[in-house]
Design a protein around this motif. Sequence first.
Motif, PDB file in Angstrom:
ATOM      1  N   GLN A 121       0.829  -1.211   0.000  1.00 24.80           N
ATOM      2  CA  GLN A 121       0.000   0.000   0.000  1.00 24.80           C
ATOM      3  C   GLN A 121       0.863   1.260   0.000  1.00 24.80           C
ATOM      4  OE1 GLN A 121      -2.625   1.313   3.412  1.00 24.80           O
ATOM      5  NE2 GLN A 121      -4.191   0.449   2.039  1.00 24.80           N
ATOM      6  N   SER A 149       0.947   3.908  -2.809  1.00 29.55           N
ATOM      7  CA  SER A 149       0.753   5.339  -2.516  1.00 29.55           C
ATOM      8  C   SER A 149       1.913   6.160  -3.057  1.00 29.55           C
ATOM      9  CB  SER A 149       0.609   5.545  -1.010  1.00 29.55           C
ATOM     10  OG  SER A 149      -0.518   4.854  -0.513  1.00 29.55           O
ATOM     11  N   MET A 202      -7.532  11.818  -5.435  1.00 27.10           N
ATOM     12  CA  MET A 202      -8.543  11.195  -4.598  1.00 27.10           C
ATOM     13  C   MET A 202      -8.119   9.770  -4.243  1.00 27.10           C
ATOM     14  SD  MET A 202     -12.603  10.706  -5.386  1.00 27.10           S
ATOM     15  CE  MET A 202     -12.217   9.812  -6.906  1.00 27.10           C
ATOM     16  N   CYS A 203      -7.565   9.044  -5.236  1.00 31.12           N
ATOM     17  CA  CYS A 203      -7.085   7.693  -4.969  1.00 31.12           C
ATOM     18  C   CYS A 203      -5.938   7.699  -3.965  1.00 31.12           C
ATOM     19  CB  CYS A 203      -6.645   7.025  -6.266  1.00 31.12           C
ATOM     20  SG  CYS A 203      -8.007   6.686  -7.412  1.00 31.12           S
ATOM     21  N   ARG A 261      -5.508   9.728  -1.569  1.00 33.00           N
ATOM     22  CA  ARG A 261      -5.999  10.037  -0.222  1.00 33.00           C
ATOM     23  C   ARG A 261      -6.748   8.861   0.417  1.00 33.00           C
ATOM     24  NH1 ARG A 261      -7.442  15.245  -2.369  1.00 33.00           N
ATOM     25  NH2 ARG A 261      -9.592  14.482  -2.602  1.00 33.00           N
ATOM     26  N   TYR A 262      -7.095   7.833  -0.390  1.00 35.12           N
ATOM     27  CA  TYR A 262      -7.756   6.671   0.190  1.00 35.12           C
ATOM     28  C   TYR A 262      -6.817   5.954   1.170  1.00 35.12           C
ATOM     29  CZ  TYR A 262     -11.714   6.816  -3.056  1.00 35.12           C
ATOM     30  OH  TYR A 262     -12.826   7.174  -3.742  1.00 35.12           O
ATOM     31  N   ASN A 263      -7.358   5.519   2.289  1.00 30.60           N
ATOM     32  CA  ASN A 263      -6.609   4.712   3.251  1.00 30.60           C
ATOM     33  C   ASN A 263      -7.547   3.673   3.847  1.00 30.60           C
ATOM     34  OD1 ASN A 263      -8.004   6.020   5.522  1.00 30.60           O
ATOM     35  ND2 ASN A 263      -6.747   7.811   5.003  1.00 30.60           N
ATOM     36  N   ASN A 264      -7.018   2.903   4.794  1.00 32.22           N
ATOM     37  CA  ASN A 264      -7.814   1.816   5.367  1.00 32.22           C
ATOM     38  C   ASN A 264      -8.971   2.299   6.224  1.00 32.22           C
ATOM     39  OD1 ASN A 264      -6.092   0.008   4.146  1.00 32.22           O
ATOM     40  ND2 ASN A 264      -4.728  -0.112   5.930  1.00 32.22           N
ATOM     41  N   SER A 295     -10.851   4.904   5.240  1.00 34.91           N
ATOM     42  CA  SER A 295     -11.815   5.596   4.378  1.00 34.91           C
ATOM     43  C   SER A 295     -13.146   4.879   4.407  1.00 34.91           C
ATOM     44  CB  SER A 295     -11.289   5.658   2.938  1.00 34.91           C
ATOM     45  OG  SER A 295     -10.070   6.367   2.883  1.00 34.91           O
ATOM     46  N   ASN A 354     -15.610   5.387   2.033  1.00 36.49           N
ATOM     47  CA  ASN A 354     -16.227   5.272   0.710  1.00 36.49           C
ATOM     48  C   ASN A 354     -15.473   4.302  -0.192  1.00 36.49           C
ATOM     49  OD1 ASN A 354     -14.017   6.903   0.649  1.00 36.49           O
ATOM     50  ND2 ASN A 354     -14.831   8.343  -0.875  1.00 36.49           N
ATOM     51  N   ILE A 355     -14.940   3.259   0.409  1.00 40.31           N
ATOM     52  CA  ILE A 355     -14.253   2.225  -0.362  1.00 40.31           C
ATOM     53  C   ILE A 355     -15.143   0.984  -0.411  1.00 40.31           C
ATOM     54  CG2 ILE A 355     -11.938   3.076   0.115  1.00 40.31           C
ATOM     55  CD1 ILE A 355     -11.715   1.043   2.358  1.00 40.31           C
TER      56      ILE A 355
END
Length: 447
Positions: free
Chosen positions: A96, A100, A227-228, A230-233, A235, A237-238
Amino acid sequence: MQQTGILVPHEPAPQTVQISDLPVKVHEIERNTGSYTSSGSGTVGFRTAKYLKEEWYQNSFARYHQAFADRDHSEHDRHVSKEIAAKTEELCRRTQQDSSRKAGERLQDIHFWKSELQREIEDLMAETDLMLAQKLRLERALDATEVPFSIARDNLQCRERRQPPDLVRDDVELELLKEAELIRNIQELLKRTIMQAVNQIKLNRDHKEICEMDYSDKVETYNIDEMCARYNNKSTNIQFHPHSTKFEDSAYTPETWAKFTHDNIYRAEREKMASVNLRLLINNILNDTAEDLRLQCDVVNLAFTRRCEEMEDTKLKLEYHLHKILKEIKDQENNISSLKQAIRDKEIPLKVAQTRLYQRAQRPSVDLCRDTAQFRLTSEVEELNTSLEVLKKKLLESEQVLRNLEDTRMTLEKDISIKANSLFIDKQKCMAHRAHYPTVIRLAGYQ
């Protein structure tokens, strides 16, 4: 150890037991036969098949060993599971982080090309604005050439109204024709240059539109990747997308992706440089044409000035000669009057002499002789006749001279009038009109 009369064996120490080492269950039914079996009627109902005691112990030991083996296997499985979970957790974390990091590097790449596209778009917009300003200068310069062209044409038409002998193809007319031809050539050049500027503006806008479309795609892609990133575990809205790992058939490689934008920027930069060169060319054309027109204007004005000076000098000389002619005419008229008076003055003495001769011709007889008086009277009459002939001849000559002087006077007056008309045309009409000739700044398209 005994408890309630039952001997319970001690539990053996724990050891690793393989499943294959456990005793096999005995499934055969033990027969109630032998010296210790009951076969009487009192044992009816108790004669069922039962395990032997050794089998019971063996079964218990099997249960112990099975529990121990299952527990040991479970402990080993838990240990392995913890190691696998830790390894997968670490692998997931590293993966990850790497994803990232790759997403961040990709964002940097997109930001770089997005910035380059934005800079190129701004440069093209600025260059297009500058080219539009140059196009406006060309149009203003083209409009400004109408004034000198109308002036030159009006000058030529006005000078056609000159009267002979001043209706001459002089230096002024030659320079005016050169000026008109120069203006026509400049107008054609400006029209062609305007068309080139219009085409260049269209090319600038086309490449700007291409860069804007690419820039819009980069902005959208940057927003998506940002936006991708900024996604993390944590989040919310995944969700699962099982088929998201499939590559699209139309997907580009990073090399072709970078080359596409690089080519767009290269073509835009090439058009921008072509626009810059065209602007420099337009500026040189406008400055050169404005300077050429002003130089030709100065040449024409100088030719007008010299021609006017020549005509003024000629007019002054003609007026001087006219003044002399008028004085001479007056003197000649006085001379003719004197000649006529001299003729009249000779007629009376001639009458006297002829009367004397006539009277003396009436003398009688011998007295009609040729004496000295007769000869003198005769010679006097001859002299008077000769003088009269000379005076009359001279009178005729003087009258002819007077007529010639009158003709010359009329010619001079007409020529002076023609010179005055030519001066009026060149000085009052043409040169006054040329005072409205546009300045170099206006001819260069700045106004």
